[in-house]
Design an enzyme around this catalytic site. Structure first.
Site, short mmCIF file in Angstrom:
data_model
loop_
_atom_site.label_atom_id
_atom_site.label_comp_id
_atom_site.label_asym_id
_atom_site.label_seq_id
_atom_site.Cartn_x
_atom_site.Cartn_y
_atom_site.Cartn_z
N CYS A 155 -30.42 25.80 20.58
CA CYS A 155 -30.91 25.38 19.27
C CYS A 155 -31.52 23.98 19.40
O CYS A 155 -30.78 22.99 19.46
CB CYS A 155 -29.77 25.37 18.25
SG CYS A 155 -30.33 25.09 16.56
N CYS A 208 -31.55 30.71 13.32
CA CYS A 208 -31.51 29.33 13.81
C CYS A 208 -30.48 28.51 13.04
O CYS A 208 -30.78 27.93 11.99
CB CYS A 208 -32.87 28.65 13.77
SG CYS A 208 -32.85 27.04 14.58
#
Length: 297
Positions: free
Chosen positions: A212, A34
């Site tokens: 994201c 991430c």
């Protein structure tokens, strides 16, 4: 670091304990799980310090060795603006190389080779990452420490009966849950083709889609969807401008995606931007990867 199972709960405790001084947040030179998380925690900390009435007493700095605070230029410009509005100093082309915890000193290296130290009162480190050691010891990884696979078929560059997806793979896209949802159907199809001794049909291709969800504090979130290969935006929620943080995106992250994570994704019933609807597979017409060996049962 929030990336540590052991120490993640302590991060929030330390944020609440901090009332003055300099707070540093870092992003490493490697790929990370991430890519937005290293700055998400900075935004959440800033929001907490503002709510506690101590924000003006804390100098917040974000460090990343990349050319910008985010890989996709479309969202990077918006995040630059958010950092500026929140008074977070962005330091690009700057990599953390050493931490002296006892003396609360962080050592950084700039892109031009200059070394400097920074005193801190609070430090959040996103550590350099690679695939687990057992994979690196297996001979399956590349020089960067990730399983070396074709970026479309997810098939290993040397061992045609090996496939990889997700955080351990060398796929040059952002390593996110959303990326895995796009890779999984491709891997399933190609593995099944190999198991049926039909390697020529193992040509389903992953297109690089990733997303994201970036928490920016104040119960708002930027839903950054893009192609990790081309770095072009790939928004789902048209006509909304996904560069603008919104509470509805925060709601999705907080309540919807949590259920997806635990109850849909593990059984293969979530397909990213197509939600529960299985996407049509895109096939690569010219496959240069090795496909000569079929896996056996």
């Amino acid at each position: 670091s929030i990336y540590s199972y052991e120490f993640s709960p302590v991060v929030w405790q330390n944020i609440l304990k901090t009332s003055r001084g300099t707070a540093l947040f870092t992003n490493p030179a490697t790929a990370v799980n991430c890519g937005g998380a290293p700055q998400k925690i900075a935004y959440l900390a800033e929001s907490a310090w503002r709510s506690a009435g101590v924000r003006n007493q804390i100098d917040i700095k974000f460090f990343t060795p990349s050319l910008g605070v985010f890989g996709c230029p479309y969202y990077c410009k918006a995040l630059d603006k958010i950092m500026a509005e929140k008074g977070i100093q962005a330091n690009v082309k700057t990599n953390l190389v050493e931490v002296d915890g006892e003396n609360q000193l962080a050592t950084f290296e700039r892109g031009d080779g200059e070394i400097f130290t920074q005193k801190f009162d609070f430090l959040h480190v996103t550590p350099p990452m690679s695939a687990p050691n057992f994979l690196q010891d297996s001979g399956l990884t590349n020089a960067s420490g990730f399983v070396d696979v074709d970026k479309e078929t997810c098939q290993h560059s040397r061992y045609p009966n090996v496939f990889a997806l997700g955080d351990c793979s060398s796929l040059p896209t952002s390593k996110t849950y959303s990326a895995v949802s796009g890779q999984a159907p491709v891997v399933v199809h190609n593995v099944q083709s190999m198991l049926r001794s039909k390697p020529s049909e193992a040509n389903a291709a992953y297109d690089g889609y990733t997303a994201c969800p970036i928490l920016v504090g104040d119960s708002k979130l930027m839903m950054a969807e893009f192609n990790g290969y081309t770095m072009e935006p790939a928004p789902t929620f048209w006509p909304l401008d996904q560069r603008v943080p919104r509470w509805v995106f925060y709601f999705m992250k907080r309540f919807v995606f949590e259920q997806v994570y635990w109850h849909f994704m593990p059984i293969g019933r979530w397909f990213g931007k197509r939600t529960i609807f299985e996407p049509p597979l895109v096939r690569r017409t010219l496959n240069g990867g090795p496909q000569g060996i079929a896996a056996t049962s």
